[in-house]
Design a protein around this motif. Structure first.
Motif, PDB file in Angstrom:
ATOM      1  N   ASP A 214      35.499  29.731  50.826  1.00 19.82           N
ATOM      2  CA  ASP A 214      34.469  29.475  49.798  1.00 19.82           C
ATOM      3  C   ASP A 214      34.476  30.604  48.760  1.00 19.82           C
ATOM      4  N   ILE A 215      34.588  31.808  49.261  1.00 19.36           N
ATOM      5  CA  ILE A 215      34.557  32.961  48.348  1.00 19.36           C
ATOM      6  C   ILE A 215      35.790  32.948  47.442  1.00 19.36           C
ATOM      7  N   ALA A 216      36.936  32.630  48.031  1.00 21.24           N
ATOM      8  CA  ALA A 216      38.166  32.563  47.231  1.00 21.24           C
ATOM      9  C   ALA A 216      38.017  31.503  46.136  1.00 21.24           C
ATOM     10  N   ALA A 217      37.399  30.364  46.483  1.00 22.43           N
ATOM     11  CA  ALA A 217      37.244  29.280  45.498  1.00 22.43           C
ATOM     12  C   ALA A 217      36.281  29.699  44.383  1.00 22.43           C
ATOM     13  N   MET A 218      35.205  30.344  44.754  1.00 19.23           N
ATOM     14  CA  MET A 218      34.210  30.777  43.762  1.00 19.23           C
ATOM     15  C   MET A 218      34.811  31.854  42.847  1.00 19.23           C
ATOM     16  N   LEU A 219      35.581  32.733  43.457  1.00 18.65           N
ATOM     17  CA  LEU A 219      36.237  33.791  42.677  1.00 18.65           C
ATOM     18  C   LEU A 219      37.222  33.170  41.680  1.00 18.65           C
ATOM     19  N   ALA A 220      37.976  32.173  42.141  1.00 14.63           N
ATOM     20  CA  ALA A 220      38.960  31.534  41.262  1.00 14.63           C
ATOM     21  C   ALA A 220      38.273  30.897  40.053  1.00 14.63           C
ATOM     22  N   LEU A 221      37.093  30.328  40.272  1.00 15.46           N
ATOM     23  CA  LEU A 221      36.357  29.714  39.160  1.00 15.46           C
ATOM     24  C   LEU A 221      35.888  30.757  38.147  1.00 15.46           C
ATOM     25  N   ARG A 222      35.493  31.905  38.661  1.00 16.23           N
ATOM     26  CA  ARG A 222      34.930  32.927  37.763  1.00 16.23           C
ATOM     27  C   ARG A 222      35.992  33.835  37.124  1.00 16.23           C
ATOM     28  N   GLN A 223      37.143  33.886  37.738  1.00 17.21           N
ATOM     29  CA  GLN A 223      38.191  34.819  37.292  1.00 17.21           C
ATOM     30  C   GLN A 223      38.453  34.779  35.780  1.00 17.21           C
ATOM     31  N   PRO A 224      38.580  33.566  35.185  1.00 16.56           N
ATOM     32  CA  PRO A 224      38.844  33.539  33.744  1.00 16.56           C
ATOM     33  C   PRO A 224      37.719  34.173  32.924  1.00 16.56           C
ATOM     34  N   LEU A 225      36.502  34.073  33.429  1.00 16.04           N
ATOM     35  CA  LEU A 225      35.367  34.664  32.702  1.00 16.04           C
ATOM     36  C   LEU A 225      35.416  36.187  32.764  1.00 16.04           C
ATOM     37  N   TYR A 226      35.696  36.705  33.953  1.00 14.26           N
ATOM     38  CA  TYR A 226      35.823  38.163  34.082  1.00 14.26           C
ATOM     39  C   TYR A 226      36.970  38.651  33.201  1.00 14.26           C
ATOM     40  N   HIS A 227      38.056  37.890  33.250  1.00  8.38           N
ATOM     41  CA  HIS A 227      39.248  38.311  32.516  1.00  8.38           C
ATOM     42  C   HIS A 227      38.988  38.366  31.014  1.00  8.38           C
ATOM     43  N   SER A 228      38.328  37.330  30.506  1.00  7.75           N
ATOM     44  CA  SER A 228      38.152  37.325  29.044  1.00  7.75           C
ATOM     45  C   SER A 228      37.066  38.318  28.607  1.00  7.75           C
ATOM     46  N   ALA A 229      36.150  38.653  29.518  1.00 10.75           N
ATOM     47  CA  ALA A 229      35.106  39.617  29.140  1.00 10.75           C
ATOM     48  C   ALA A 229      35.612  41.061  29.210  1.00 10.75           C
ATOM     49  N   ALA A 230      36.601  41.307  30.077  1.00 10.99           N
ATOM     50  CA  ALA A 230      36.952  42.689  30.416  1.00 10.99           C
ATOM     51  C   ALA A 230      37.712  43.425  29.312  1.00 10.99           C
ATOM     52  N   ASP A 231      37.322  44.672  29.098  1.00  7.92           N
ATOM     53  CA  ASP A 231      38.141  45.563  28.261  1.00  7.92           C
ATOM     54  C   ASP A 231      39.177  46.262  29.136  1.00  7.92           C
ATOM     55  N   TYR A 232      38.826  46.469  30.400  1.00  5.96           N
ATOM     56  CA  TYR A 232      39.737  47.136  31.340  1.00  5.96           C
ATOM     57  C   TYR A 232      39.642  46.461  32.693  1.00  5.96           C
ATOM     58  N   VAL A 233      40.741  46.533  33.421  1.00  4.60           N
ATOM     59  CA  VAL A 233      40.757  45.970  34.765  1.00  4.60           C
ATOM     60  C   VAL A 233      41.100  47.083  35.750  1.00  4.60           C
ATOM     61  N   VAL A 234      40.259  47.268  36.748  1.00  2.00           N
ATOM     62  CA  VAL A 234      40.513  48.337  37.715  1.00  2.00           C
ATOM     63  C   VAL A 234      40.480  47.762  39.141  1.00  2.00           C
ATOM     64  N   PRO A 235      41.637  47.702  39.802  1.00  2.00           N
ATOM     65  CA  PRO A 235      41.672  47.189  41.183  1.00  2.00           C
ATOM     66  C   PRO A 235      40.991  48.175  42.144  1.00  2.00           C
ATOM     67  N   THR A 236      40.312  47.631  43.135  1.00  3.56           N
ATOM     68  CA  THR A 236      39.562  48.514  44.045  1.00  3.56           C
ATOM     69  C   THR A 236      40.010  48.417  45.503  1.00  3.56           C
ATOM     70  N   ASP A 237      40.896  47.451  45.820  1.00  5.89           N
ATOM     71  CA  ASP A 237      41.302  47.314  47.228  1.00  5.89           C
ATOM     72  C   ASP A 237      41.868  48.636  47.742  1.00  5.89           C
ATOM     73  N   ASP A 238      41.431  49.047  48.915  1.00  8.11           N
ATOM     74  CA  ASP A 238      41.950  50.257  49.581  1.00  8.11           C
ATOM     75  C   ASP A 238      41.796  51.530  48.763  1.00  8.11           C
ATOM     76  N   LYS A 239      40.936  51.530  47.779  1.00  2.00           N
ATOM     77  CA  LYS A 239      40.810  52.752  46.963  1.00  2.00           C
ATOM     78  C   LYS A 239      39.490  53.445  47.289  1.00  2.00           C
ATOM     79  N   PRO A 240      39.518  54.754  47.508  1.00  2.00           N
ATOM     80  CA  PRO A 240      38.245  55.454  47.691  1.00  2.00           C
ATOM     81  C   PRO A 240      37.446  55.465  46.382  1.00  2.00           C
ATOM     82  N   VAL A 241      36.130  55.522  46.519  1.00  2.00           N
ATOM     83  CA  VAL A 241      35.262  55.446  45.334  1.00  2.00           C
ATOM     84  C   VAL A 241      35.626  56.533  44.303  1.00  2.00           C
ATOM     85  N   GLY A 242      35.879  57.740  44.796  1.00  2.13           N
ATOM     86  CA  GLY A 242      36.186  58.852  43.881  1.00  2.13           C
ATOM     87  C   GLY A 242      37.391  58.541  43.005  1.00  2.13           C
TER      88      GLY A 242
END
Ligand code: S3P
Length: 271
Positions: A214-242
């Motif tokens: 369900d989450i994957a499906a919801m994310l797929a629907l929203r992805q184009p919106l995030y993409h067109s709004a974003a000035d920058y894209v920063v991946p967070t998987d496995d990354k410490p907050v710092g």
């Protein structure tokens, strides 16, 4: 006698104020230099060295700890002045639920000295009700209207880190408003990561009883919106907050360089 002592205090205050202003001006020049030469914004070892030096100067006095505390505030003030000078924008975090907007936002605010706003918390403070309760009583449409009003207010802030709710981008008016004074940073994560981060947390009404699919499906629907709004894209998987915080600050600073300096070295940060 009292007058004499008071004039001594006044003279000290003049010196302290003058020294602080000169210190801030030097810090701002350092930030501009780092921006121009592609150097990292935050240098924890340098701050630690400055603190050690202050410690040496203070070691025989009973005021060592309170003055160190004062210096922590000075460091924050310096970083805020530095960032405002080189990146004259708010930093707006967007992304799916569980992408780390609030955690990263708080850490960004701590480091940058910027003011921190979490749109969901602003709505809760405005209404006196938790987000889940607002969904329950008024439905999603009611919540989105409250969200739009909160965003419209926060757009006018300056020197601000704004962590949006995951659905802020559903309304184009929010995006347009946030872009007026802000750079939008999209924090991304794989559906598995998002699922692991948000499972068991009952505070998100749209995710109650939702599966990984369900989450994957919801994310797929929203992805184009995030993409067109974003000035920058920063991946967070496995990354410490710092590390995420440093990536955001450095990317924004280097990207905000005056055009002549920017063209040759700037990588394309969008994905
Ligand atoms: C929502 C995300 C939530 C909150 C509300 C709706 C969404 O914020 O605004 O539950 O539609 O994605 P977080 O992304 O901070 O969880």
């Amino acid at each position: 006698m009292l007058d004499l002592l008071r004039s001594e205090i006044d003279a000290c205050d003049s010196q302290v104020t003058d020294a602080l202003l000169r210190r801030l001006a030097a810090a701002v020049r350092i930030a501009a230099y780092k921006q121009e030469h592609n150097l990292a914004f935050y240098h924890p070892r340098r701050e630690a060295a400055v603190m050690d030096r202050i410690g040496q100067l203070l070691q025989e006095t009973p005021y060592a700890e309170p003055i160190r505390e004062l210096y922590r505030t000075v460091f924050r003030l310096s970083r805020r002045a530095q960032l405002q000078h080189v990146v004259p924008h708010n930093i707006v975090l967007i992304g799916f639920m569980g992408s780390g907007k609030s955690t990263v936002g708080r850490a960004l605010a701590e480091l940058s000295g910027y003011d921190y706003y979490d749109v969901d918390r602003v709505i809760e403070a405005d209404t006196g009700h938790a987000v889940a309760r607002l969904f329950e009583t008024g439905g999603e449409g009611y919540f989105r209207e409250l969200e739009r009003q909160a965003v419209a207010r926060l757009c006018g802030a300056s020197a601000a880190i704004i962590a949006c709710g995951g659905g802020c981008v559903l309304d184009k008016r929010n995006v347009a408003c946030l872009k007026q004074q802000g750079k939008l940073v999209w924090l991304t994560a794989e559906p598995e990561t998002l699922y692991d981060r948000i499972r068991g947390n009952g505070e998100r009404p749209l995710l109650v009883n939702k599966t990984k699919q369900d989450i994957a499906a919801m994310l797929a629907l929203r992805q184009p919106l995030y993409h067109s709004a974003a000035d920058y894209v920063v991946p967070t998987d496995d990354k410490p907050v710092g590390e995420i915080v440093e990536t955001i600050l450095n990317t924004l600073i280097w990207d905000s360089r005056p055009p002549a300096a920017t063209a040759a070295v700037l990588p394309d940060c969008r994905q």
